[in-house]
Design an enzyme around this catalytic site. Sequence first.
Site, PDB file in Angstrom:
ATOM      1  N   CYS A 163     -48.153  24.757  12.599  1.00 30.06           N
ATOM      2  CA  CYS A 163     -47.172  25.106  11.554  1.00 30.06           C
ATOM      3  C   CYS A 163     -47.691  26.235  10.677  1.00 30.06           C
ATOM      4  CB  CYS A 163     -46.854  23.873  10.709  1.00 30.06           C
ATOM      5  SG  CYS A 163     -45.694  24.221   9.373  1.00 30.06           S
ATOM      6  N   CYS A 180     -46.921  25.924   6.963  1.00 25.21           N
ATOM      7  CA  CYS A 180     -47.798  24.981   6.248  1.00 25.21           C
ATOM      8  C   CYS A 180     -49.191  25.569   6.038  1.00 25.21           C
ATOM      9  CB  CYS A 180     -47.962  23.679   7.040  1.00 25.21           C
ATOM     10  SG  CYS A 180     -46.467  23.052   7.786  1.00 25.21           S
ATOM     11  N   ASP A 181     -49.735  26.198   7.064  1.00 28.48           N
ATOM     12  CA  ASP A 181     -51.163  26.529   7.036  1.00 28.48           C
ATOM     13  C   ASP A 181     -51.483  28.024   6.999  1.00 28.48           C
ATOM     14  OD1 ASP A 181     -51.709  23.803   7.191  1.00 28.48           O
ATOM     15  OD2 ASP A 181     -51.642  23.797   9.374  1.00 28.48           O
TER      16      ASP A 181
END
Length: 323
Positions: free
Chosen positions: A137, A140-141
Amino acid sequence: MSETIHTRMLILGSGPAGLSAAIYGARAGLSPIVVQGMQPGGQLTITTDVENYPGFRDVIQGPWLMEEMQAQAEHVGTRMIFDQIASVDLSARPFRLVGDGGTVYTGDTLVIATGAQAKWLGVEGESALGGKGVSACATCDGFFYRGKKVVVIGGGNTAVEEALYLTNHSQDVTLVHRRDSLRAEKILQDRLFAHPNIKILWNKAVDRFVEGEGMAGLVGVDLVDTVTGEKSHESADGAFVAIGHAPATELFKGHLPVDNDGYLVVEKGTSKTSVPGVFACGDVTDKVYRQAVTAAGMGCMAALDAERFLAHEDFAASQKVDA
Ligand code: NDP
């Protein structure tokens, strides 16, 4: 004889969607029951740092966030049950679901929040380096790779969107794809090809995610050419596997419509499935956003839709009695 448990609102899945539905359902007096499923807490329990869930100034941990959501759901009156549903019958109300151990769950409404799982390559180093350089992701990261070199693996919409998104943080993004053409939409491909900071490696498959000396995290990927078999190495600080997701819809095959990618179909702008009283929310019905916060929002929508459905039904029944 097996036990039967009845509730006004039966929720399947205990990720952000299911637990948000539970919080709203409980506060509406529906005494929801959450059947937690195989991975209580959902995908966030296998992530580490979360920096994009609103309300927390500092980085928080995914498993901690899910524990807090569950505690909140229980605090307002949700009953959590650790079980896995084996079969469903949506042909009549209350809906009837049977757990692995034979427990029967009946619900006046059903909220499906069974989520999705990222698909992984299954090659050496992938799981060991999960959270230490390998992710599924970018939203997200990606932030953790500011100014660093990243690779994205895949050739669909997700891979191309992730590669483009990562250019917000990295000036050195490489897309690795196993064929010589992408399946992503043309408009996304045009943006990708035009981007000066994205390089594409065609006909390359990942053979291994390589860890640095002394458990230093990811340092690169070993590649193999899918046409010539030639081996090569691409250095990288972060690798994003974007080869698709598998929504957990197996249980509902033949009961509810799914789209071409297997996601539950809901009426646009709502959580309503084609069966009145059955609602779906979160990643099991969302292949576009897939965020904890969007799943939580969709869980809220499902609870409100279920509550309104029941209120409407109760009102209609009271009118009949009065008449
Ligand atoms: P897709 O299934 O569309 O694409 C997966 C990609 O990963 C393909 O290019 C495939 O390669 C590659 N792949 C699959 N398995 C492997 C493997 N083992 N090794 C290497 N490569 C592999 O998945 P997406 O997640 O991209 O999209 C899923 C659906 O969601 C699609 O319908 C898409 O349109 C939609 N979507 C829509 C978005 C939007 O509207 N904004 C955003 C994201 C997704 P190959 O091409 O060779 O098969």
